[in-house]
Design a protein around this motif. Structure first.
Motif: not given
Length: 228
Positions: A165-189
Motif C-alpha cells: 500500500v505504501s508503494g501504491t500511495v507513493a505512485l498516487m502522490i507522484e501522479a498528483n502531489p496535491r493529495l492529502t492523507p484524507n484524500a488518499v485514504k478515501a480514494l483507496l477505500q
C-alpha cells in the motif's frame, strides 16, 4: 523517528511513511504515544501506512476481534490487513488471510483495518546478515544470476501488505502531489474490491485495487479542496 519525519519531512520531500511494526493497544489512540506521534506526521500532510497486525486465528478460523495493533488503531492512520493471492495472477480467488488482525479496535472500538493488500508469500529483497535473514534461512530465494548470498526473501504478514500500500500511495502522490492523507485514504477505500464472505471488520473497504479508474471521476478541484 516519527517526530524526526514530522520536523524534517518537508525538507526531504517525505510524503509517505510505512510502519510495518505494531505494539499492543493499552488504551485510546488519543493518548497512546505511538499513535499521537503518527498523528503529528499526518498533520503535516504525510500519509502514515501501518500494518494491522497478525494474530492467532480463533475457533472460527479468523483473527479475534480487537487484535489490531497500535498505531494501526488510530483513525488518522491508513491501516492495512493482509490478503492471500492463492499463488495465482487472477484476483478472483484472493481471500482474507486468516491471521490478519480484526477490529473493532481495542481502545476506541473503531472500524479497522481500512483495506487489504497482498501479504502472503510476498517476495522481497534480502539484506545479507540481517536479523531477519539469519532467523529465516529457509525463506531465502536465489535469483537468476549467481550471487554470494540469496538475494530474495519470502515473507507473510500484514507488514508485507502495508509495504504494498505504501508503494501504491507513493505512485498516487507522484501522479498528483496535491493529495492529502484524507484524500488518499478515501480514494483507496472507494476503489477497493469487497471480498465476498469477509466481515467489514476484517477486510475494511476491501482489497486494494490500484488499477481502478473510478477515482478519475474525482476531479482535481475536489482533491484540492480536501483538507486534514
Amino acid at each position: 523517528a516519527l517526530d524526526w519525519v514530522a520536523a524534517h519531512g518537508s525538507r526531504h520531500h517525505i510524503r509517505v511513511v510505512n510502519l510495518s511494526v505494531g505494539a499492543e493497544v493499552t488504551g485510546s489512540a488519543w493518548t497512546d504515544p505511538l499513535a499521537l506521534a503518527a498523528r503529528r506526521v499526518t498533520e503535516r500532510g504525510i500519509i502514515v501506512v501501518a500494518a494491522a497486525g497478525n494474530a492467532r486465528p480463533g475457533p472460527d478460523g479468523h483473527a479475534p476481534r480487537g487484535s489490531v495493533l497500535s498505531p494501526g488503531d488510530a483513525p488518522w492512520v491508513l491501516t492495512v490487513g493482509a490478503s492471500n493471492s492463492a499463488g495465482t495472477v487472477t484476483r478472483a480467488d484472493d481471500r482474507l488471510a486468516p491471521w490478519s488482525a480484526a477490529g473493532p479496535t481495542a481502545g476506541d472500538t473503531l472500524a479497522k483495518p481500512d483495506l487489504l493488500a497482498p501479504g502472503v508469500a510476498v517476495l522481497s529483497l534480502a539484506a545479507p546478515g540481517s536479523a531477519l535473514v539469519l532467523a529465516s534461512p529457509d525463506r531465502l530465494v536465489p535469483g537468476t544470476v549467481a550471487t554470494a548470498t540469496p538475494p530474495y526473501l519470502v515473507l507473510s504478514g500484514t507488514s508485507m501488505a502495508a509495504g504494498v500500500v505504501s508503494g501504491t500511495v507513493a505512485l498516487m502522490i507522484e501522479a498528483n502531489p496535491r493529495l492529502t492523507p484524507n484524500a488518499v485514504k478515501a480514494l483507496l477505500q472507494y476503489t477497493a474490491e469487497v471480498r465476498t464472505g469477509a466481515h467489514v471488520l476484517t477486510q475494511g473497504a476491501g482489497l486494494l485495487n490500484a488499477r481502478d479508474r473510478k477515482s478519475t471521476r474525482l476531479n482535481s478541484s475536489h482533491v484540492k479542496r480536501s483538507r486534514m
